[in-house]
Design a protein around this motif. Structure first.
Motif, PDB file in Angstrom:
ATOM      1  N   LEU A   1      38.310  54.008  29.329  1.00  0.00           N
ATOM      2  CA  LEU A   1      37.456  54.172  28.165  1.00  0.00           C
ATOM      3  C   LEU A   1      36.768  55.532  28.125  1.00  0.00           C
ATOM      4  CD1 LEU A   1      35.860  50.615  27.924  1.00  0.00           C
ATOM      5  CD2 LEU A   1      37.918  51.499  26.822  1.00  0.00           C
ATOM      6  N   LEU A   2      36.917  56.311  29.179  1.00  0.00           N
ATOM      7  CA  LEU A   2      36.336  57.653  29.199  1.00  0.00           C
ATOM      8  C   LEU A   2      37.065  58.557  28.217  1.00  0.00           C
ATOM      9  CD1 LEU A   2      35.976  58.172  33.054  1.00  0.00           C
ATOM     10  CD2 LEU A   2      34.111  57.873  31.405  1.00  0.00           C
ATOM     11  N   PRO A   3      36.387  59.611  27.742  1.00  0.00           N
ATOM     12  CA  PRO A   3      37.117  60.589  26.926  1.00  0.00           C
ATOM     13  C   PRO A   3      38.332  61.093  27.715  1.00  0.00           C
ATOM     14  CG  PRO A   3      34.766  61.037  26.886  1.00  0.00           C
ATOM     15  CD  PRO A   3      34.990  59.955  27.925  1.00  0.00           C
ATOM     16  N   GLY A   4      39.465  61.119  27.074  1.00  0.00           N
ATOM     17  CA  GLY A   4      40.693  61.514  27.753  1.00  0.00           C
ATOM     18  C   GLY A   4      41.374  60.375  28.486  1.00  0.00           C
ATOM     19  N   GLY A   5      40.755  59.163  28.488  1.00  0.00           N
ATOM     20  CA  GLY A   5      41.374  57.998  29.121  1.00  0.00           C
ATOM     21  C   GLY A   5      42.508  57.462  28.268  1.00  0.00           C
ATOM     22  N   ARG A   6      43.164  56.411  28.750  1.00  0.00           N
ATOM     23  CA  ARG A   6      44.334  55.894  28.027  1.00  0.00           C
ATOM     24  C   ARG A   6      43.962  55.011  26.844  1.00  0.00           C
ATOM     25  NH1 ARG A   6      44.623  52.762  32.959  1.00  0.00           N
ATOM     26  NH2 ARG A   6      44.309  50.566  32.438  1.00  0.00           N
ATOM     27  N   HIS A   7      42.690  54.651  26.713  1.00  0.00           N
ATOM     28  CA  HIS A   7      42.163  53.884  25.581  1.00  0.00           C
ATOM     29  C   HIS A   7      42.777  52.499  25.427  1.00  0.00           C
ATOM     30  CE1 HIS A   7      39.673  57.222  24.527  1.00  0.00           C
ATOM     31  NE2 HIS A   7      40.732  58.012  24.566  1.00  0.00           N
ATOM     32  N   THR A   8      43.134  51.912  26.556  1.00  0.00           N
ATOM     33  CA  THR A   8      43.433  50.480  26.610  1.00  0.00           C
ATOM     34  C   THR A   8      42.705  49.950  27.835  1.00  0.00           C
ATOM     35  OG1 THR A   8      45.434  50.757  27.958  1.00  0.00           O
ATOM     36  CG2 THR A   8      45.720  50.688  25.553  1.00  0.00           C
ATOM     37  N   TRP A   9      42.318  48.703  27.789  1.00  0.00           N
ATOM     38  CA  TRP A   9      41.594  48.108  28.906  1.00  0.00           C
ATOM     39  C   TRP A   9      42.118  46.708  29.177  1.00  0.00           C
ATOM     40  CZ3 TRP A   9      38.370  43.815  27.908  1.00  0.00           C
ATOM     41  CH2 TRP A   9      38.179  43.543  26.556  1.00  0.00           C
ATOM     42  N   LEU A  10      41.956  46.281  30.409  1.00  0.00           N
ATOM     43  CA  LEU A  10      42.454  44.982  30.849  1.00  0.00           C
ATOM     44  C   LEU A  10      41.276  44.010  30.938  1.00  0.00           C
ATOM     45  CD1 LEU A  10      45.225  43.894  31.716  1.00  0.00           C
ATOM     46  CD2 LEU A  10      44.539  44.317  34.069  1.00  0.00           C
ATOM     47  N   PRO A  11      41.284  42.925  30.167  1.00  0.00           N
ATOM     48  CA  PRO A  11      40.140  42.018  30.156  1.00  0.00           C
ATOM     49  C   PRO A  11      39.971  41.187  31.428  1.00  0.00           C
ATOM     50  CG  PRO A  11      41.831  41.240  28.650  1.00  0.00           C
ATOM     51  CD  PRO A  11      42.289  42.574  29.165  1.00  0.00           C
ATOM     52  N   ARG A  12      41.061  40.906  32.121  1.00  0.00           N
ATOM     53  CA  ARG A  12      40.996  40.090  33.349  1.00  0.00           C
ATOM     54  C   ARG A  12      42.110  40.532  34.273  1.00  0.00           C
ATOM     55  NH1 ARG A  12      41.687  34.092  32.370  1.00  0.00           N
ATOM     56  NH2 ARG A  12      40.642  33.936  34.367  1.00  0.00           N
ATOM     57  N   LEU A  13      41.862  40.393  35.563  1.00  0.00           N
ATOM     58  CA  LEU A  13      42.875  40.739  36.549  1.00  0.00           C
ATOM     59  C   LEU A  13      43.421  39.485  37.239  1.00  0.00           C
ATOM     60  CD1 LEU A  13      44.242  43.180  37.978  1.00  0.00           C
ATOM     61  CD2 LEU A  13      42.455  42.987  39.710  1.00  0.00           C
ATOM     62  N   ARG A  14      42.528  38.589  37.647  1.00  0.00           N
ATOM     63  CA  ARG A  14      42.936  37.450  38.465  1.00  0.00           C
ATOM     64  C   ARG A  14      42.171  36.201  38.048  1.00  0.00           C
ATOM     65  NH1 ARG A  14      45.464  36.941  43.070  1.00  0.00           N
ATOM     66  NH2 ARG A  14      45.648  39.165  43.372  1.00  0.00           N
ATOM     67  N   ASP A  15      42.839  35.088  38.067  1.00  0.00           N
ATOM     68  CA  ASP A  15      42.198  33.805  37.822  1.00  0.00           C
ATOM     69  C   ASP A  15      41.669  33.295  39.161  1.00  0.00           C
ATOM     70  OD1 ASP A  15      41.711  31.007  37.654  1.00  0.00           O
ATOM     71  OD2 ASP A  15      43.019  30.882  35.907  1.00  0.00           O
ATOM     72  N   PRO A  16      40.355  33.156  39.303  1.00  0.00           N
ATOM     73  CA  PRO A  16      39.810  32.748  40.602  1.00  0.00           C
ATOM     74  C   PRO A  16      40.184  31.322  41.003  1.00  0.00           C
ATOM     75  CG  PRO A  16      38.079  32.839  38.959  1.00  0.00           C
ATOM     76  CD  PRO A  16      39.317  33.378  38.304  1.00  0.00           C
ATOM     77  N   HIS A  17      40.553  30.493  40.035  1.00  0.00           N
ATOM     78  CA  HIS A  17      40.896  29.102  40.350  1.00  0.00           C
ATOM     79  C   HIS A  17      42.337  28.955  40.830  1.00  0.00           C
ATOM     80  CE1 HIS A  17      37.024  28.056  38.773  1.00  0.00           C
ATOM     81  NE2 HIS A  17      37.317  28.720  37.659  1.00  0.00           N
ATOM     82  N   THR A  18      43.241  29.685  40.207  1.00  0.00           N
ATOM     83  CA  THR A  18      44.644  29.605  40.624  1.00  0.00           C
ATOM     84  C   THR A  18      44.984  30.675  41.657  1.00  0.00           C
ATOM     85  OG1 THR A  18      45.414  31.096  38.879  1.00  0.00           O
ATOM     86  CG2 THR A  18      45.332  28.715  38.371  1.00  0.00           C
ATOM     87  N   ASP A  19      44.113  31.696  41.775  1.00  0.00           N
ATOM     88  CA  ASP A  19      44.318  32.821  42.687  1.00  0.00           C
ATOM     89  C   ASP A  19      45.597  33.589  42.346  1.00  0.00           C
ATOM     90  OD1 ASP A  19      43.280  34.386  44.813  1.00  0.00           O
ATOM     91  OD2 ASP A  19      44.831  33.594  46.131  1.00  0.00           O
ATOM     92  N   ARG A  20      45.880  33.670  41.066  1.00  0.00           N
ATOM     93  CA  ARG A  20      47.067  34.380  40.601  1.00  0.00           C
ATOM     94  C   ARG A  20      46.661  35.404  39.552  1.00  0.00           C
ATOM     95  NH1 ARG A  20      51.678  32.501  42.394  1.00  0.00           N
ATOM     96  NH2 ARG A  20      52.916  33.032  40.582  1.00  0.00           N
ATOM     97  N   SER A  21      47.494  36.402  39.404  1.00  0.00           N
ATOM     98  CA  SER A  21      47.287  37.384  38.354  1.00  0.00           C
ATOM     99  C   SER A  21      47.342  36.671  37.012  1.00  0.00           C
ATOM    100  CB  SER A  21      48.375  38.453  38.416  1.00  0.00           C
ATOM    101  OG  SER A  21      48.331  39.271  37.276  1.00  0.00           O
ATOM    102  N   VAL A  22      46.486  37.066  36.089  1.00  0.00           N
ATOM    103  CA  VAL A  22      46.518  36.435  34.770  1.00  0.00           C
ATOM    104  C   VAL A  22      47.505  37.127  33.842  1.00  0.00           C
ATOM    105  CG1 VAL A  22      44.192  35.497  34.861  1.00  0.00           C
ATOM    106  CG2 VAL A  22      44.548  37.785  33.958  1.00  0.00           C
ATOM    107  N   ARG A  23      48.008  38.273  34.251  1.00  0.00           N
ATOM    108  CA  ARG A  23      48.974  39.033  33.447  1.00  0.00           C
ATOM    109  C   ARG A  23      48.464  39.226  32.020  1.00  0.00           C
ATOM    110  NH1 ARG A  23      52.738  39.467  37.165  1.00  0.00           N
ATOM    111  NH2 ARG A  23      53.532  37.703  38.321  1.00  0.00           N
ATOM    112  N   ALA A  24      47.198  39.618  31.936  1.00  0.00           N
ATOM    113  CA  ALA A  24      46.575  39.838  30.630  1.00  0.00           C
ATOM    114  C   ALA A  24      47.195  41.054  29.950  1.00  0.00           C
ATOM    115  CB  ALA A  24      45.078  40.062  30.806  1.00  0.00           C
TER     116      ALA A  24
END
Length: 162
Positions: free
Chosen positions: A53-76
């Motif tokens: 989100l910084l100036p010059g950044g890629r201007h996309t962001w990932l809302p979640r990385l991992r589901d703490p209950h399943t312990d797996r990537s959420v592939r958001a």
């Protein structure tokens, strides 16, 4: 308030950027040092949310990385970030040296040890309380916060005078 002003917001919880269970629990479920040192993947939070989100950044962001209950990537799916997007991030330990400089504004919710103890499930008290005390001592969130809110009673938050 940001939405009312048509400011684009990337809303993220640090709890969605946990490391894998095998790393978090390597030293047991109750170890406060593990919680402080190993639970959160602050590098991923910076890489996938703050830095893009910084100036010059890629201007996309990932809302979640991992589901703490399943312990797996959420592939958001990465979300688009129009210019001026503001990241609003909640979570523990966010004024640590390794993440603090990624924020323009920090609000610290100041909670007493007794209030913290009342809110925690019994099986989490030792781990979370110990990690929180270490955080207060090492990161000094009150010193680094732009705004400190006394939060012992969530229904009656109070801004602490500087």
């Amino acid at each position: 308030m940001l939405a009312a002003r048509a400011v684009p917001v990337a809303r993220v919880s640090a709890g969605d950027f946990l490391r894998g269970r095998s790393v978090r629990l390597e030293y047991g479920h109750d170890d406060p040092d593990s919680m402080y040192d190993l639970w959160y993947d602050f590098s991923a939070l910076r890489r996938e949310v703050l830095d893009p989100l910084l100036p010059g950044g890629r201007h996309t962001w990932l809302p979640r990385l991992r589901d703490p209950h399943t312990d797996r990537s959420v592939r958001a799916t990465p979300q688009p970030a129009p210019p001026g997007t503001v990241a609003v991030v909640d979570g523990r330990f966010l004024t640590r040296d390794d993440i603090r400089d990624g924020f323009d504004l920090i609000v610290h919710l100041d909670v007493s040890a007794s209030a913290l103890g009342r809110r925690l499930p019994a099986d989490e008290t030792a781990r979370v309380s110990g990690a929180w005390q270490r955080y207060l001592a090492e990161a000094d969130p009150v010193k680094h916060a732009d705004l400190v809110v006394r939060f012992d009673h969530p229904d009656r938050p109070a801004i602490r005078p500087a």
